[in-house]
Design an enzyme around this catalytic site. Sequence first.
Site: not given
Ligand code: NDP
Length: 450
Positions: A37, A45, A50, A53-54, A178-180, A183-184, A201, A265, A306, A439, A444
């Site tokens: 490592e 994590c 994880c 972050k949590k 706008a992924g995980y 939003n977190e 995008r 991502g 991953d 309840h 529920e």
């Molecule tokens: P996500 O895949 O969840 O989201 C990536 C976001 O970035 C999407 O909105 C995507 O848009 C956008 N995107 C991707 N590439 C580009 C680009 N080149 N330019 C602009 N926008 C882009 O990735 P995260 O980074 O949020 O998280 C990575 C992974 O880690 C997750 O997929 C998840 O598996 C894991 N994770 C899990 C968590 C949990 O279990 N609670 C918490 C955090 C991470 P579009 O929709 O258009 O592709």
Amino acid sequence: MSDQSFDYDLFVIGAGSGGTRAARVAGAYGAKVAIAEEYRVGGTCVIRGCVPKKLLVYGAHFAEDLADARRFGWNVPECDFDWKTLTSNVFEEVDRINGAYTNTLQSNGVEILHERAEITGPHDIRLASGRQVTARYILVAVGARPSIPTCPGHEHGITSNEAFHLPAVPKRILIAGAGYIANEFAGIFHQLGAHVTLINRTDQILRGYDETIRDRLLQISITKGLEFRFNAEFQGIEKLEDGCLKVSMSNHEPAIVDCVMFATGREPKTQNLGLESAGVELDDKGAIKVDEDSRSSCPSIFAVGDVTNRVQLTPIAIREGQAFADTFFGNKPWRVDYENIPAAVFSHPPMAGVGLTESQAKQKVGSVKVYTSDFRPMKNVLAGRNERALYKMVCNGMTGQVLGVHMIGPDAPEILQAAAVAVKAGLTKDAWDQTVALHPTMAEELVLMK
Ligand code: NDP
């Protein structure tokens, strides 16, 4: 059981969730195991994902809890928040878990090598110290890293890795994606007082999640004051004289902020690992291609977590590591089942889901019945908070089997874990309805959906 012709039975590269599990289980079976490592035992994590972050999510939630407490009769004086206190306590907890992971490896006889390792052949590894070792099997579990769009000035942005180490909560933060992660962290920084702008995008958040549930998160987030800019392609970041960052994007005016965070991502960390020296094939995203036993195109080299880009979730990496060790060192072969994996987004409020979304179910089985419960949690009512929770159940229209459950609302991830057992077991809506409601709870609603 050791094969004397190699230095180790198993050499693991990367001590994250998957690598650590595989190493310690193989060690417990009596294999001679080493794990390399280059950073800290625990991986994404534990160290920068994880877990911390949590803890930030918990810390941030006090903003609402303290405000709500007044409605419940508590005389809460004006409070202020200290980011340094929260983060230093979080780092202490990270250190504790890092220590626990290290102890578990050591107590199972695993040799920990705190250095980078690279593959030089099907059974050969070179360590950063210059030492060359051999192993019957090599397991690559190096994980993924944030992927950053190549735009001018991207070096001015941070990723979630650095977010934990910010000196203070930025007044204005722009989050790309706008992924995980987006939003977190949007929820965390908003609760802690930042003005948060998310840019994406496309015009969708959390692609892959059930449409109705993610729409509810978007609606709640906008109501809370988060700003969303859609169909916005990143064009560049310029550092201004006053230290602020000017972010240009397509279809929108530039934004002036104090911090930019990329959450666009994550990409497998397969560069400079020497994989080509052993003929290990990668897919078009740079992930190691593996079969159902996590075996790569080189028969002695395996990969979990991953770096294989199957499902980027800690419990999946752990299962893959466990299955690998049981199969190849414990004489108990089994394979990971990727059906009905529960997942959650620890946004404010959190959302969670298991199984098929409504549109996936329509595509897969055609006839689909959907049941929902759209309610204002009791606690929110007394707190004067308008936020509504939404639970949704997707069933096979012919058999009644529950194919998916998706929810947003307080404690959704905690509630969904139990629901996931029933979805995995293939129970029907009738069977759920035969269960008496507990309840008064939010959970529920799972057995009361109409
Ligand atoms: P996500 O895949 O969840 O989201 C990536 C976001 O970035 C999407 O909105 C995507 O848009 C956008 N995107 C991707 N590439 C580009 C680009 N080149 N330019 C602009 N926008 C882009 O990735 P995260 O980074 O949020 O998280 C990575 C992974 O880690 C997750 O997929 C998840 O598996 C894991 N994770 C899990 C968590 C949990 O279990 N609670 C918490 C955090 C991470 P579009 O929709 O258009 O592709």
